[in-house]
Scaffold this active site. Structure first.
Site, short mmCIF file in Angstrom:
data_model
loop_
_atom_site.label_atom_id
_atom_site.label_comp_id
_atom_site.label_asym_id
_atom_site.label_seq_id
_atom_site.Cartn_x
_atom_site.Cartn_y
_atom_site.Cartn_z
CE LYS A 22 -1.97 1.90 3.99
NZ LYS A 22 -1.77 3.08 4.20
CG ASN A 23 2.53 2.22 3.65
OD1 ASN A 23 1.78 3.41 3.38
ND2 ASN A 23 2.47 2.34 4.90
CB CYS A 116 -5.23 10.72 11.67
SG CYS A 116 -3.58 9.58 11.99
NE ARG A 121 0.43 10.29 10.06
CZ ARG A 121 -0.75 9.21 9.67
NH1 ARG A 121 -1.23 9.15 9.71
NH2 ARG A 121 0.42 9.15 8.53
CG ASP A 309 3.08 1.40 9.56
OD1 ASP A 309 3.43 1.65 8.39
OD2 ASP A 309 3.11 2.11 10.35
NE ARG A 401 -6.98 4.76 5.80
CZ ARG A 401 -7.25 5.68 6.01
NH1 ARG A 401 -7.91 6.03 7.02
NH2 ARG A 401 -6.42 6.49 5.00
#
Ligand code: EPZ
Length: 421
Positions: A22-23, A116, A121, A309, A401
């Site tokens: 994803k990243n 968030c 952030r 993460d 997500r």
């Protein structure tokens, strides 16, 4: 709102194929804005954040053709240079259009992301870096209004920029902006994450001249234009790490295909320290465990250190491990949202500032819990896989997500997971 219902207590066995990262996909999709001809990507994961990014690019006038994991993006006719608050508030990574828009079109209007669940952030380093390249950056009414119209040939100017903090998307935004700047840019204290390296590799295929990606100093020699190319997205090391912890916790044996051990050295080291057996070849990793794990201390830090993460996933593992452990979160100021939910399942965790003290308990109890952010949700899924009885996780759009076909992949490994609305 969708829920996941998990029946705990089943050791996982079998093979799982890891999806594209994803990243890496998110910045690389945004990099399409830099190219005058179509960019073809394969290995693009089916994720909510990916579809959000494709929708954003489409609203800008990028022609998007998607067939399974292949996406072709044609930015030859971009008509809008804006990312609205409605868009950015659902996905902060939309900030990654800022650098490309400014570099190719000389103008951008991007909403500030706002905070968030895991922290405030800020994006001050993105803004300061672009200012170092000569951009005029104004913050008005919650938007970043950026322009290079006052610069020679309306082009960003190469610069040397030291980033006060290691920022992954900050490094990516500035690398993309510098790719079309006049002259050479040197980014110091750059992020070394594999997703930064994958973006650099894709940009170089598009005609960029980037060296040093993966080290803390990245040099970008600006070029006149970038063209489309073909690129395969690197595998998702965090998805892989999540399944590796699932195998270790449930006491099974799982082989991950399309997984690279060289991207997960810190995670593999910690799994071995906890007592799991980890072996690998060039593109697969096997984790085997009897489910009786030792508690291990975790401290998150930028790559190649232990990834933030993976913090929630390892905390879940520590809740049922043998002994006491500390989990120190050094990257985000509020990334312990999973703690209260784990406590509802019987976990013994005490928070002191950015440190969680975890005392292993013999077993967790299935309970109704709530997902708050992507990786916290992953931690709750892992806890549900080993808890006695049934766990119901609410608000699992957070999971969608970042995890492609999660329940399908887990059930193929023998888990008992079903989705209900
Ligand atoms: C990226 O977020 C990832 N997201 C995150 O993954 C990941 O947790 C994070 O990097 C750290 O590895 C994507 O790549 C899309 P940072 P990013 O900028 O770039 C501070 C997931 O679960 N900071 O590296 O937003 C910031 O507040 C997500 O997949 C500033 O102060 O993170 C944080 O404390 C969650 N000013 C630290 O730096 C800035 O201008 C690192 O943030 C930028 C960052």
């Amino acid at each position: 709102m969708d829920k996941l219902i998990i029946e705990g207590g089943v050791p996982l066995h079998g093979e799982v194929v890891v999806s594209g990262a994803k990243n890496a996909a998110l910045p690389i999709l945004c990099a399409a804005l830099l190219a005058e001809t179509p960019l073809t990507l394969t290995g693009v994961p089916e994720l909510r954040d990916v579809s959000s990014t494709l929708t954003l690019l489409d609203t800008m006038g990028v022609k998007v053709v998607k067939e399974d994991d292949r996406v072709i993006l044609d930015a030859s006719d971009v008509a809008s240079f804006e990312a609205t608050y409605e868009m950015v508030k659902t996905m902060r990574a939309s900030i990654l259009v800022l650098g490309p828009l400014l570099a190719r079109f000389g103008t951008a209007r991007v909403s500030l992301p706002g905070g968030c669940a895991i922290g405030s952030r800020p994006v001050d380093l993105h803004i300061k870096g672009l200012q170092a390249m000569g951009a005029a950056m104004h913050i008005t009414h919650g938007y970043i209004q950026a322009s290079t119209l006052h610069l020679p040939n309306r082009r960003l100017q190469g610069a040397k920029y030291y980033m006060d903090l290691v920022t992954v998307t900050g490094t990516e935004n500035l690398m993309m902006a510098a790719a079309l700047a006049q002259g050479t840019t040197v980014l110091e204290n750059a992020a070394k994450e594999p997703e930064v390296v994958d973006l650099a590799e894709c940009l170089n295929k598009m005609g960029a001249k980037i060296s040093g990606a993966g080290t803390d100093t990245i040099t970008i020699e600006g070029v006149e234009r970038l063209t489309g190319a073909e690129h395969h997205i690197v595998c998702d090391r965090i998805e892989a790490g999540t399944y590796m912890v699932a195998a270790a916790m449930t006491g099974g044996e799982v082989t991950l295909k399309n997984a690279r051990a060289d991207l997960l050295e810190a995670v593999i080291e910690k799994l071995r320290e906890a007592g799991a057996q980890v072996s690998n070849d060039a593109d697969s990793i096997t984790v085997k465990s009897n489910g009786q794990l030792k508690a291990i201390n975790i401290r998150t830090a930028p790559h190649p250190a232990f990834p933030t993460d993976m913090q929630a996933q390892f905390m879940a593992m520590n809740t049922v491990a043998d002994g006491v452990s500390t989990v120190v979160e050094t990257i985000f100021e509020n990334r312990f949202m999973h703690v209260q939910e784990l406590q509802r399942m019987g976990a013994n965790i005490e928070i002191q500032g950015n440190t969680a003290l975890v005392k292993g308990v013999p077993a967790l109890e299935g309970a109704s819990v709530m997902a708050t952010d992507l990786r916290a949700s992953a931690g709750l899924v892992l806890a549900g896989l080993v808890a006695d009885g049934e766990t119901v996780i609410d608000r699992i759009y957070h999971l969608d997500r970042g995890y492609e076909r999660l329940e399908e992949k887990l059930n193929r490994l023998g888990a008992k997971v079903r989705r209900s609305n």
